[in-house]
Design a protein around this motif. Structure first.
Motif, PDB file in Angstrom:
ATOM      1  N   ARG A 196      13.971  35.873  15.095  1.00 43.67           N
ATOM      2  CA  ARG A 196      14.985  34.808  15.518  1.00 43.67           C
ATOM      3  C   ARG A 196      14.784  34.180  16.643  1.00 43.67           C
ATOM      4  NH1 ARG A 196      18.927  32.709  13.011  1.00 43.67           N
ATOM      5  NH2 ARG A 196      20.468  33.060  14.474  1.00 43.67           N
ATOM      6  N   SER A 197      13.252  34.005  17.115  1.00 42.61           N
ATOM      7  CA  SER A 197      13.048  33.397  18.373  1.00 42.61           C
ATOM      8  C   SER A 197      13.245  31.842  18.154  1.00 42.61           C
ATOM      9  CB  SER A 197      11.570  33.578  18.660  1.00 42.61           C
ATOM     10  OG  SER A 197      11.059  32.611  19.712  1.00 42.61           O
ATOM     11  N   GLY A 198      13.908  31.209  19.288  1.00 44.65           N
ATOM     12  CA  GLY A 198      14.413  29.894  19.185  1.00 44.65           C
ATOM     13  C   GLY A 198      13.201  28.998  19.496  1.00 44.65           C
ATOM     14  N   LEU A 199      12.172  29.466  19.953  1.00 42.30           N
ATOM     15  CA  LEU A 199      10.963  28.640  19.978  1.00 42.30           C
ATOM     16  C   LEU A 199      10.352  28.619  18.814  1.00 42.30           C
ATOM     17  CD1 LEU A 199       8.809  26.912  21.866  1.00 42.30           C
ATOM     18  CD2 LEU A 199       7.680  29.344  22.477  1.00 42.30           C
ATOM     19  N   ALA A 243      12.289  26.265  16.580  1.00 40.99           N
ATOM     20  CA  ALA A 243      12.128  24.848  16.989  1.00 40.99           C
ATOM     21  C   ALA A 243      10.956  24.017  16.539  1.00 40.99           C
ATOM     22  CB  ALA A 243      12.369  24.653  18.425  1.00 40.99           C
ATOM     23  N   LEU A 244       9.796  24.872  16.604  1.00 46.46           N
ATOM     24  CA  LEU A 244       8.649  24.213  16.145  1.00 46.46           C
ATOM     25  C   LEU A 244       8.622  23.967  14.708  1.00 46.46           C
ATOM     26  CD1 LEU A 244       6.171  26.457  18.176  1.00 46.46           C
ATOM     27  CD2 LEU A 244       6.831  24.177  18.850  1.00 46.46           C
ATOM     28  N   LYS A 245       9.284  24.648  13.870  1.00 50.01           N
ATOM     29  CA  LYS A 245       9.446  24.425  12.601  1.00 50.01           C
ATOM     30  C   LYS A 245      10.327  23.281  12.278  1.00 50.01           C
ATOM     31  CE  LYS A 245       8.333  29.226  11.170  1.00 50.01           C
ATOM     32  NZ  LYS A 245       8.868  30.475  10.585  1.00 50.01           N
ATOM     33  N   VAL A 246      11.556  23.368  12.826  1.00 56.55           N
ATOM     34  CA  VAL A 246      12.740  22.521  12.474  1.00 56.55           C
ATOM     35  C   VAL A 246      12.319  20.950  12.994  1.00 56.55           C
ATOM     36  CG1 VAL A 246      15.195  22.185  13.085  1.00 56.55           C
ATOM     37  CG2 VAL A 246      14.270  24.423  12.460  1.00 56.55           C
ATOM     38  N   LEU A 247      11.606  20.697  14.195  1.00 56.73           N
ATOM     39  CA  LEU A 247      11.684  19.468  14.643  1.00 56.73           C
ATOM     40  C   LEU A 247      10.399  18.665  14.004  1.00 56.73           C
ATOM     41  CD1 LEU A 247      12.743  20.354  18.332  1.00 56.73           C
ATOM     42  CD2 LEU A 247      13.943  19.638  16.459  1.00 56.73           C
ATOM     43  N   GLN A 286       3.818  18.827  20.699  1.00 58.82           N
ATOM     44  CA  GLN A 286       3.616  20.296  20.777  1.00 58.82           C
ATOM     45  C   GLN A 286       1.929  20.450  21.378  1.00 58.82           C
ATOM     46  OE1 GLN A 286       3.318  23.339  17.656  1.00 58.82           O
ATOM     47  NE2 GLN A 286       4.550  21.591  16.685  1.00 58.82           N
ATOM     48  N   ILE A 287       1.608  21.302  22.174  1.00 51.86           N
ATOM     49  CA  ILE A 287       0.430  21.486  22.462  1.00 51.86           C
ATOM     50  C   ILE A 287       0.313  23.354  22.300  1.00 51.86           C
ATOM     51  CG2 ILE A 287      -1.157  21.995  24.390  1.00 51.86           C
ATOM     52  CD1 ILE A 287      -0.879  19.145  23.738  1.00 51.86           C
ATOM     53  N   ARG A 288      -0.736  23.567  21.819  1.00 50.59           N
ATOM     54  CA  ARG A 288      -1.066  24.848  21.333  1.00 50.59           C
ATOM     55  C   ARG A 288      -2.330  25.206  21.953  1.00 50.59           C
ATOM     56  NH1 ARG A 288       2.206  27.460  17.598  1.00 50.59           N
ATOM     57  NH2 ARG A 288       3.394  25.961  16.126  1.00 50.59           N
ATOM     58  N   GLN A 300       1.160  15.689  17.165  1.00 48.27           N
ATOM     59  CA  GLN A 300       2.563  14.876  17.177  1.00 48.27           C
ATOM     60  C   GLN A 300       3.444  15.266  16.075  1.00 48.27           C
ATOM     61  OE1 GLN A 300       2.306  12.682  19.725  1.00 48.27           O
ATOM     62  NE2 GLN A 300       4.506  12.185  19.366  1.00 48.27           N
ATOM     63  N   ILE A 301       4.687  15.792  16.450  1.00 43.61           N
ATOM     64  CA  ILE A 301       5.438  16.307  15.498  1.00 43.61           C
ATOM     65  C   ILE A 301       6.689  15.542  15.590  1.00 43.61           C
ATOM     66  CG2 ILE A 301       4.624  18.563  15.369  1.00 43.61           C
ATOM     67  CD1 ILE A 301       7.056  19.375  17.159  1.00 43.61           C
TER      68      ILE A 301
END
Length: 329
Positions: free
Chosen positions: A272-275, A278-282, A290-292, A328-329
């Motif tokens: 349930r991590s918000g991070l 968010a990476l999926k939802v946005l 996003q930078i990995r 870029q997302i």
């Protein structure tokens, strides 16, 4: 057996390439299985052809850093070796061409890896940037540096730094002091970055004027943050609800940087991590990047990089080395 000779141009460059007690050249020998000998300013590398060529490329990268007034530290030598393995040592020049700021003690801040450079480019180009990766990659420090730079350039009127106060073995209620004193230990990494950028006196003055705000995430609820540079640190420990709350605080003229390590989630329910959510939802929203980071971007002590890789090999963390570095997302 192959051999290659490299002219180091000066005694100072030769001394830097070899390092204190020849530690840099010993590292080069161990990594590539070659033998390196220096006579005056001439470096001779011998061994198997492929290994000699790779070691020579690493030395070329080290020389390029020296010529651009970048000191050879353990992590920069290791990074030159890493790039040389991939035949990308000439990209070292890109690091010397970028510049962020000057610390309170006069030290210039530049990206130390290509991942860091792409992170800085993403922050400049986007309203919201996610920086995701292991400890020691400079995610928080560089975000704070960019915030201070934006403030000094009058691009924003205040800096807001926040992180969730997730307890790691201790409950806030058992800690001494008032609420601010209870949460200060969780915010210390953010204070440290600001002290380095501004100096303690300037930081204290701006904090008193509320130009700089360092607060736990819970304090963000119900606010609209205009004309601000906002950093959410340790974002892997937010819930999806907290992350949504935070991102929707963004007002006009503001920029947000969210940093975290998805392999270090302290929430009871790690799914349930918000991070992570968010990476999926946005995906697909213009202005969000996003930078990995990978273990190659670790710029702390050499052992930190080795520790990250060891845990990945053991399967105790989710490796991010093969994730796209800039998306870029």
């Amino acid at each position: 057996m192959a051999e290659k000779q490299i002219e180091l141009n000066s005694v100072d460059i030769a001394a830097a390439v070899f390092g204190t007690g020849d530690k840099n050249i010993r590292r080069l020998e161990n990594e590539f299985g070659v033998t390196a000998v220096c006579r005056g300013t001439m470096l001779k590398i011998s061994g198997e052809m492929d290994a000699v060529c790779a070691a020579a490329r690493a030395v070329d990268g080290m020389i390029l850093l020296m010529e651009n007034h970048t000191p050879l530290e353990d992590h920069t030598v290791n990074y030159c070796i890493s790039l040389a393995r991939d035949g990308e040592e000439k990209r070292i020049r890109e690091l010397t061409e970028d510049f962020v700021a000057i610390t309170a003690k006069g030290r210039p801040i530049r990206p130390k890896t290509l991942g860091q450079k792409e992170y800085l480019q993403a922050i400049r180009a986007n309203s919201i940037t996610f920086g995701v990766g292991p400890a020691g990659t400079g995610k928080t420090y560089l975000a704070v540096a960019m915030a201070v730079k934006a403030f000094k350039a009058k691009e924003v009127s205040r800096i807001i730094l926040t992180r969730p106060a997730v307890e790691a073995g201790e409950k806030l209620g058992f800690l001494p002091g008032d609420l601010q004193q209870k949460v200060d230990p969780y915010l210390r990494p953010l204070y440290d970055g600001l002290f380095d950028m501004l100096g303690e006196e300037t930081f204290a003055r701006l904090l008193e004027k509320q130009v700089i705000e360092v607060a736990p995430l819970a304090y963000m609820r119900g606010r609209t943050l205009d004309d601000s540079f906002i950093i959410l640190d340790e974002a892997q420990n937010t819930t999806p609800e907290q992350m949504k709350m935070f991102l929707t605080r963004m007002g006009n003229g503001s920029k947000i940087v969210v940093t975290g390590d998805v392999t270090q989630i302290d929430l009871p329910d790690k799914n349930r991590s918000g991070l992570v959510d968010a990476l999926k939802v946005l995906k697909g929203i213009e202005g969000i990047a996003q930078i990995r980071f990978s273990d190659k971007d670790v710029v702390r002590h050499r052992l930190v990089q080795e520790i990250v890789k060891a845990y990945e090999r053991a399967g105790n963390t989710k490796p991010v080395a093969h994730a796209p570095r800039y998306k870029q997302i």
